[in-house]
Design an enzyme around this catalytic site. Sequence first.
Site, PDB file in Angstrom:
ATOM      1  N   SER A   1     -41.344 -15.334  -0.606  1.00  0.00           N
ATOM      2  CA  SER A   1     -41.339 -16.267   0.705  1.00  0.00           C
ATOM      3  C   SER A   1     -39.674 -16.344   1.234  1.00  0.00           C
ATOM      4  O   SER A   1     -39.693 -17.043   2.140  1.00  0.00           O
ATOM      5  CB  SER A   1     -41.727 -17.613   0.344  1.00  0.00           C
ATOM      6  OG  SER A   1     -41.069 -18.010  -1.083  1.00  0.00           O
TER       7      SER A   1
ATOM      8  N   HIS B   1     -33.820 -11.694  -4.427  1.00  0.00           N
ATOM      9  CA  HIS B   1     -33.696 -12.476  -5.658  1.00  0.00           C
ATOM     10  C   HIS B   1     -34.858 -12.150  -6.512  1.00  0.00           C
ATOM     11  O   HIS B   1     -35.866 -11.471  -6.144  1.00  0.00           O
ATOM     12  CB  HIS B   1     -33.925 -14.012  -5.010  1.00  0.00           C
ATOM     13  CG  HIS B   1     -35.211 -14.431  -4.704  1.00  0.00           C
ATOM     14  ND1 HIS B   1     -35.586 -14.233  -3.392  1.00  0.00           N
ATOM     15  CD2 HIS B   1     -36.047 -14.978  -5.260  1.00  0.00           C
ATOM     16  CE1 HIS B   1     -36.940 -14.475  -3.332  1.00  0.00           C
ATOM     17  NE2 HIS B   1     -37.394 -14.858  -4.275  1.00  0.00           N
TER      18      HIS B   1
END
Lengths: 348, 348
Positions: free
Chosen positions: A163, A168
Site C-alpha cells: 500500500s 519497506h
Amino acid sequence: IMAADLLQNVHTRYNLLTAEWVLVSPHRNKRPWQGKVEAAAGLQRPAYMADCYLCPGNHRAEGVENPVYTEPYAFTNDFAALIPGTPEGRFEEDGLLIAHSQQGQCRVICFSPRHDLTLPQMELAAIEKVVQLWKEEYVNLAANPSIRYIQIFENKGEIMGCSNPHPHGQIWAQSEVPTELVKETRQQQAYYEKNHRSLLADYLALEEKKKERIVCENEHFVALVPFWAVWPYETMIISRRQVADIREFTPAEQAALASILKRLTTRYDNLFQTSFPYSAGMHQAPVNDGAYPGWHWHMHFYPPLLRSATVKKFMVGYEMLASPQRDITPEMAAAQLQVMREVHFLEK
Amino acid sequence: IMAADLLQNVHTRYNLLTAEWVLVSPHRNKRPWQGKVEAAAGLQRPAYMADCYLCPGNHRAEGVENPVYTEPYAFTNDFAALIPGTPEGRFEEDGLLIAHSQQGQCRVICFSPRHDLTLPQMELAAIEKVVQLWKEEYVNLAANPSIRYIQIFENKGEIMGCSNPHPHGQIWAQSEVPTELVKETRQQQAYYEKNHRSLLADYLALEEKKKERIVCENEHFVALVPFWAVWPYETMIISRRQVADIREFTPAEQAALASILKRLTTRYDNLFQTSFPYSAGMHQAPVNDGAYPGWHWHMHFYPPLLRSATVKKFMVGYEMLASPQRDITPEMAAAQLQVMREVHFLEK
Ligand SMILES: O=P(O)(O)O[C@H]1O[C@H](CO)[C@@H](O)[C@H](O)[C@H]1O
Ligand SMILES: O=P(O)(O)O[C@H]1O[C@H](CO)[C@@H](O)[C@H](O)[C@H]1O
C-alpha cells in the site's frame, strides 16, 4: 519420460519442500491474452514525500511521528494482524469447530530513508544494513519465549498489495508454526532422518551440476529457479552453508546475502524494464522449540508477472481449487534471467 | 477460549477439509487502505458482441466457428492446459527432481448465448440447463478411463483472471488427483473410517443448529460461510444428501442447485452493488478409482473483494509464505450476506 519431454509435454512436478505438485503446460505460453492489463509500476518518485507515512520525520497513523532516520528503521505495525497481549486458549466444539488463540507481533522495516529507491537501486552497503537489521529484529523477537515462528518478508509493488511504494518489508512473529512452515519442516526433517543430510544441500548440489536453473551465485549463496517453481519467474536463494536461521550468518555471509539480493532483484527489474513486483521472504526453522537438524535457511521470491510489465499470471479457479498451474517452464524462465545484466536499466 | 473471543481476538481456525489453518485478525478491518484500487466491473454490456469469441456464430481462435447456440454450449478449450494425447511416463533424478506426465482435457462451457448476462441475472430455467450440461460433460469426461479427477469451475470478473466477460465456466479433467483434492480426500476418508459418517454431513448438522454462518438454504442444499473461510466473503454450498459427484443428483436436486446458485450469486452482487467477482468450483470424488465412501459433494466460492467493489484482499507476502490471513471474521461476513435481498439490484 525424458528430461526433454519436460520442456514440451504437460506434466506435474513435485515440490520437495511442501510435498505438493504443480501442473506445467509448456505449450500454453502461446495463449493470446485479452484479459486484465495492469498499470506498470511508476518509476519516477521523489526522494521525500510529505504525505508518505514511512518517510523520515513524517506522521504515521494514530499521530506517531517517525524519527528522522538515516539508516534502515523498524517499528511495530500500527495495524498489526498479530498482537502481543492476546489471551491464550483453545476452542473446540464437537471436533468440528477448532480454533487456537495466537499471540504475536508485526514489525515494519523501512529499508531506506529515501522514498524513491528499491532494493536493487540501493547501494550495497545500505542493503547490508537491512540484512543486519533483519538479524537484530529476529534476535529480539525470538527472545520472547512465546514466539515459535518469525516470518521476514517484503510485498513489492501495488499489484502485490503493497500500500506504500516507500521501500519497506515486514516481520510477523507468532506463537504457532504456520501451515507452509509445518509442511517445509516435515519434509526437511523426514529427509534428514533418512539421509543424515540437508535436503536443500543435496538439491543444491544437483542443481550446481546441471546449471540450467541457476540464475546467479556467490561464495555463500545461490539463486535459482526451483524445479517445482509455481510463479512464472519464481526463484529461491539457498545458503551454501546449512544454517537454521539468520542468526547464524557470519558477517561475510551477511554481506554476500546483500550482494545476491541486489544482483537478483536487478535482473528482475531488467527483465521487463520495470520495478519488478514480488512477494519475497525467508523461510527459517521454528524458534524456542528445540533443534531442527534438517532445517536449511532459504528465501523465496514469488513474482506475479507473466509476459510483460502489465500482464500477470492469475492463480485463480483451477489453481485455487485444484493445484497451481504454470505456462512457461522453469527452465525457460531461468534462461531468460540468466542473460539479464546486473546493472540496473535505469542506471544505463 | 470462548466463542465470543473468536469475534475479537487474534486466532487461527482449522480447516476440516484440508487440515490447514487460517489466521483471523478481527480488529484489523479498521486498517485504512491507501493501496491499489481496482476498476469496478462494467455492468452494461450488449447482448451480442461481434468481436467476442464466445458469442454464438462468431469465430474463435484458429478459425473455428461457434454454432448459433441458444442453450448452454460446451467445446474443447483452444488453448488447453491439459491435452489428451500426452505420452505417459514418470521422471526421477536422485529422488530430487520428480515429475509425472499428465493426460487430460479442458472444456469451456458458455452459460448463455447472451453476452450481457451472468449467473444471477439468468432465468432459473436457463441455469438448470447449465447444471444439466455440467452433468453431461462430467459423464463424458469420466467415461475416459485415464481420467482420475474432473474440476468444474468458473472464474468470474477481470480481477479473477477471466479474459472474457461472456458468461462461461471451464472443466479441466486430468489423469492424477491434484493437490487440493488429495487433501480433501484424505480428510474426508479419515473421518469416515473413524466415525462411519460423512464429515460434511456432521459439520452441516452443527451449522444448522448454530445458524450464525448460514446464508441461505433449500430442500437439497445449504450455502454457508465455513468456520475456516479464508477469503472475506468465501462461501460453500453443501448438498444435504451425501453424494460423491454430480452424476448422482436427481432432477429435483439439479433444480435446487440451480436455484441456490441464483440466490447466492444475487446476494453477492447486491452486497457491493457490482457484478461480484469470484472463482467458484465443485469439489467431487476422484473418478475411475473405486469407491470413496467419505466423499461429500460441495462447491466453494472464493471471492476476492474485501470492503467495496474496488478494494480486494491481497493474499500476498505473509499469506503466500506462511498461512492465509483474514481481516473480518466469517461471522461478520455471514451476517452481511444474510441480510441481502434475493432480487438482483439491477432488476429493482
Ligand atoms: O483459461 P482462461 O480463463 O483464459 O485463464 C484463467 O483461468 C485459468 C484456470 O484457472 C488460469 O490458469 C489462468 O491463469 C486464468 O487467466
Ligand atoms: O500490511 P500491508 O502491507 O498493508 O498489507 C499487505 O500485506 C499483508 C501481509 O502479507 C496482507 O495481509 C495484506 O492483504 C496486504 O495488503
